[in-house]
Design an enzyme around this catalytic site. Structure first.
Site, short mmCIF file in Angstrom:
data_model
loop_
_atom_site.label_atom_id
_atom_site.label_comp_id
_atom_site.label_asym_id
_atom_site.label_seq_id
_atom_site.Cartn_x
_atom_site.Cartn_y
_atom_site.Cartn_z
N ARG A 165 -2.15 -1.28 2.90
CA ARG A 165 -1.31 -0.94 4.05
C ARG A 165 -1.70 -1.72 5.30
O ARG A 165 -0.84 -2.10 6.10
CB ARG A 165 -1.40 0.56 4.34
CG ARG A 165 -0.54 1.37 3.38
CD ARG A 165 -0.69 2.83 3.64
NE ARG A 165 0.39 3.58 3.04
CZ ARG A 165 0.38 4.90 2.91
NH1 ARG A 165 -0.66 5.60 3.32
NH2 ARG A 165 1.40 5.53 2.37
N GLY A 205 2.96 5.79 -3.22
CA GLY A 205 2.02 6.82 -3.67
C GLY A 205 1.25 6.43 -4.91
O GLY A 205 0.74 5.31 -5.01
#
Ligand code: AMP
Length: 390
Positions: A34, A349
């Site tokens: 991220r 996820g």
């Protein structure tokens, strides 16, 4: 919708909401995907000579003692390395120290504010989109860029709150994520959805919204057992989502050809790597056995459908990928999709974490940085972080 390239950033104080919510163990970042995904927007602002103020949340912060593990200090260090540039880390979320640091920023310099969720300790100000807080953070800059796709489905002070008070746009990452997801409005067919993970209830909205569009939905993971039980199979001690049994029965009745269930499973007697495991037909599961992965015949069956697919959307692992013994189907089908060059979108996820462990996440067409946001988009819901900028 306004994107970062629509705004004049030169010499401006630019607030960027990033998603630095990464897994950290003993102060070490385990997966920096991220952070890396946020670099394009940050570098663009550096090139434009902006004064950059970065904000992000990290995990959940409920008590003072949570603060120790949830500081963004390790993120600042990682960013310095990745950008090869100094990051001024301010261990505060408001106050004079922060305001002075913002005032002394020069063009092209960067500052990182402490975890926005530290504001949740007294009255959940960040997570409840406290008006005063959003206004305060907005007052620190001239322009706001939301590049945190992972929280775009939330209405928090650090995204919706700031955007309500400032000229705003989405960053490159949010733009990319939304563009990919919008391709699913009209996917190239055959369009196959793979659904796994633990609970059916989390995926009901997606199934309802996409079942007509999809050519097949291949079910695996823990959620498969609720479907199997609704069909009358004995699932032993496998995970069951009791409240979703009726939904499973109804949707299978309505779309018997479209929704496919496992034909065999890898069972054991304890949720552990060390107990003996065995592949069994779904008609043979004993009362004391739990299925922790789909079996080899199911993998072959599913790959047979997938080989002709032109678009694949995948949410949730097909087995307990965290345990070595039960990650086989997830890894094998991921590899199959990559080897066969099938356009695959991983919905964030756990499935992205599984792909990352298998070093396949950058080989698929798209691995989303936001699981919850992707699911809500696919359920047809509006995303508050996008709506406020629209
Ligand atoms: P979700 O957040 O719903 O996508 O669920 C992800 C979790 O589902 C992972 O932690 C997996 O370990 C878990 N999972 C996958 N297959 C099974 C299974 N057969 N039994 C129990 N949990 C599973």
């Amino acid at each position: 919708m306004k994107t970062i390239t629509d705004l004049e950033l030169e010499n401006k104080k630019v607030l960027i909401r990033c998603d630095f919510n990464v897994p950290i163990k003993n102060g070490k970042i385990i997966d920096d995907t991220r952070i890396k995904e946020s670099l394009k927007t940050i570098n663009y602002c550096i090139e434009k000579n902006a004064k950059i103020i970065l904000l992000s949340h990290l995990g959940r912060v409920k008590t003072e003692s949570d603060k120790k593990d949830k500081t963004l200090k390790p993120i600042a260090k990682k960013l310095e390395k990745l950008l090869n540039k100094e990051i001024k880390f301010i261990p505060e979320t408001r106050g004079k120290k922060l305001e002075d640091a913002v005032d002394s920023l020069k063009n092209g310099e960067l500052l990182l504010i402490e975890n926005t969720r530290f504001e949740d300790i007294n009255g959940k100000k960040e997570s409840s989109n406290d008006k005063e807080l959003g206004k305060y953070w907005a007052s620190l800059g001239d322009i706001f860029i939301n590049d945190a796709f992972g929280t775009i489905h939330r209405k928090h002070a650090s995204n919706v709150g700031i955007a309500s008070n400032k000229d705003s746009a989405v960053g490159f990452l949010v733009e990319k994520e939304l563009n990919v997801l919008s391709e699913l409005k009209c996917p190239t067919k055959p369009f196959i959805i793979i659904l796994g993970g633990s609970k059916v209830s989390d995926k009901i909205g997606v199934i309802k919204n996409l079942v007509k569009k999809a050519d097949r939905i291949l079910i695996g993971g823990g959620m498969a057992f609720t479907f199997l039980q609704s069909e009358g199979y004995n699932i032993g001690s496998s995970i069951l989502d009791q409240d979703s049994l009726d939904f499973c029965r109804d949707i299978l009745n309505k779309y018997p050809e479209k929704i496919l269930l496992p034909v065999d499973v890898n069972v054991t007697t304890e949720f552990s790597n060390s107990t003996k495991n065995e592949v069994k037909d779904i008609t043979e599961i004993a009362d004391n056995e739990m299925g922790l992965d789909i079996g080899p015949n199911t993998i072959t069956l599913y790959e047979n459908y997938l080989k002709d697919a032109k678009t694949v959307l995948w949410n949730g692992p097909l087995g307990v990928y965290e345990l070595n013994k039960y990650k086989k189907s997830t890894d094998e089908i991921l590899k199959f999709l990559v080897d066969n060059n099938i356009k695959t979108i991983l919905g964030g996820g756990d499935i992205v974490a599984a792909a990352s462990n298998a070093k396949l996440n950058d080989k698929v067409y798209h691995a989303s940085t936001g699981g919850g946001a992707t699911l809500e988009y696919l359920e047809g819901k509006k995303l508050p972080g996008v709506e406020v900028i629209k």
